[in-house]
Design an enzyme around this catalytic site. Structure first.
Site, mmCIF file in Angstrom:
data_model
loop_
_atom_site.group_PDB
_atom_site.id
_atom_site.type_symbol
_atom_site.label_atom_id
_atom_site.label_comp_id
_atom_site.label_asym_id
_atom_site.label_seq_id
_atom_site.Cartn_x
_atom_site.Cartn_y
_atom_site.Cartn_z
ATOM 1 N N HIS A 59 0.760 -3.848 6.806
ATOM 2 C CA HIS A 59 1.254 -5.206 6.555
ATOM 3 C C HIS A 59 0.090 -6.199 6.492
ATOM 4 C CE1 HIS A 59 5.052 -3.444 7.900
ATOM 5 N NE2 HIS A 59 5.687 -4.551 7.556
ATOM 6 N N ASN A 63 -5.157 -0.072 12.116
ATOM 7 C CA ASN A 63 -3.848 -0.706 11.898
ATOM 8 C C ASN A 63 -2.969 -0.644 13.143
ATOM 9 O OD1 ASN A 63 -1.647 -1.864 10.323
ATOM 10 N ND2 ASN A 63 -0.762 0.188 10.280
#
Length: 326
Positions: A151, A183
């Site tokens: 994201h 991440n």
């Protein structure tokens, strides 16, 4: 290569121990930098200096719910649009060439973070059908690629609406990111750091996006080299990611102050004892590396340095321990 570009590479290489890059600051190029300009010539009288290119007209989207991501445009237009991204809860531009967003802006406030009307388990990743099929990233591109669907606007920043959270799962809001160590670790903690800024500032705007930075090969030449995933392979794997943070005092007046912070992190494992200041760079460095502008309409008199007001020097491990104690 400009010193600003080298600043990005040096700061972002800190996590991988690329200390050689930092040494580049000590020397100057043996060749003077020349800037080419377009001007009429006797042999080419039709060649003229182009007028300033105007940004496409973008109607400011009406604020929906507790946030207004399009408000980032008050500071200037970041750059050309291939495909405009404008859906809950983000605003940005999609790069058809790399199948990644080039920049995505979000807006968080104490109010928006205080509302919990969404469940991440109900959200699923999906292909963005507003992007032409030839150019959109597909779910199959990430299958067994070894990278996370990372994201750019975090789902955790959009808990105020299930629709808003669902919108963050569009692949047009994703880039391939190293999973373990980045991440799912350091990058996620950095996102938490950004959310915590809303405890001090009534309005926080964040622009996030990928970078594809050069590295120096053994022959001494600088080259840009990045992996491409998918079948056929056409989704670029960024070498780095940036965040530009605008922490606003909330008065929304021509003289209101904005604390600015610019950061560049490598798309790689980062140890939790690395300090966030290791990745802080001048705003100009991100602009040069990305080809975007982030403060063309933000007067210098209104700017403050974010890391002079908040503890950017804290390590992720220290930050997590402080969170547990609070």
């Amino acid at each position: 290569m400009s010193k600003a570009t080298l600043a990005v590479i040096a700061a972002a290489s800190a996590a991988t121990g690329a200390g050689v890059t930092a040494l580049l600051f000590s020397g100057k190029s043996s060749k003077p930098q020349q800037q080419e300009t377009l001007s009429p010539t006797p042999t080419n009288p039709g060649l003229k200096v182009p007028s300033t290119i105007q940004a496409p007209a973008l109607a400011s989207k009406r604020a929906i719910g507790p946030v207004d991501p399009a408000g980032i445009l008050q500071y200037g237009f970041p750059g050309p649009i291939a495909d405009e991204l404008s859906s809950l809860p983000l605003h940005g531009a999609y790069d058809r060439r790399t199948r990644n967003p080039s920049w995505v802006a979000e807006h968080i406030t104490p109010e928006s973070l205080g509302i919990n009307n969404a469940d991440r388990k109900k959200s699923t990743f999906f292909e963005d059908t507003t992007i032409p099929g030839m150019f959109r990233a597909k779910l199959s591109d990430y299958f067994r690629s070894g990278y996370d669907r990372g994201h750019q606007v975090p789902a955790a920043d959009a808990k105020w609406s299930q629709e808003a959270m669902d919108g963050t799962f569009a692949l047009s809001n994703m880039c391939p990111q190293v999973g373990e160590g980045f991440n799912r670790d350091y990058w996620a903690h950095f996102e938490t750091f950004c959310r915590d800024l809303a405890k001090r500032y009534p309005s926080v705007r964040i622009v996030t996006g990928p970078l594809y930075l050069p590295h120096r090969d053994p022959d001494g030449k600088w080259r840009v080299n990045y992996e491409v995933i998918g079948n056929p392979p056409n989704v670029a794997v960024p070498t780095h990611f940036y965040k530009v943070i605008y922490a606003e005092d909330g008065t929304n007046s021509p003289t209101s102050k904005v604390a600015l912070g610019a950061f560049v992190l490598p798309n790689a494992r980062i140890a939790n004892d690395k300090r966030l200041t290791d990745f802080e760079v001048p705003l100009e460095a991100v602009e040069r590396a990305s080809g975007l502008e982030f403060g063309s309409k933000l007067d210098l008199s209104r700017r403050r340095r974010l890391c002079q007001e908040v503890a950017c020097s804290i390590t992720v491990r220290e930050f997590n321990n402080a969170k547990k104690r609070s």
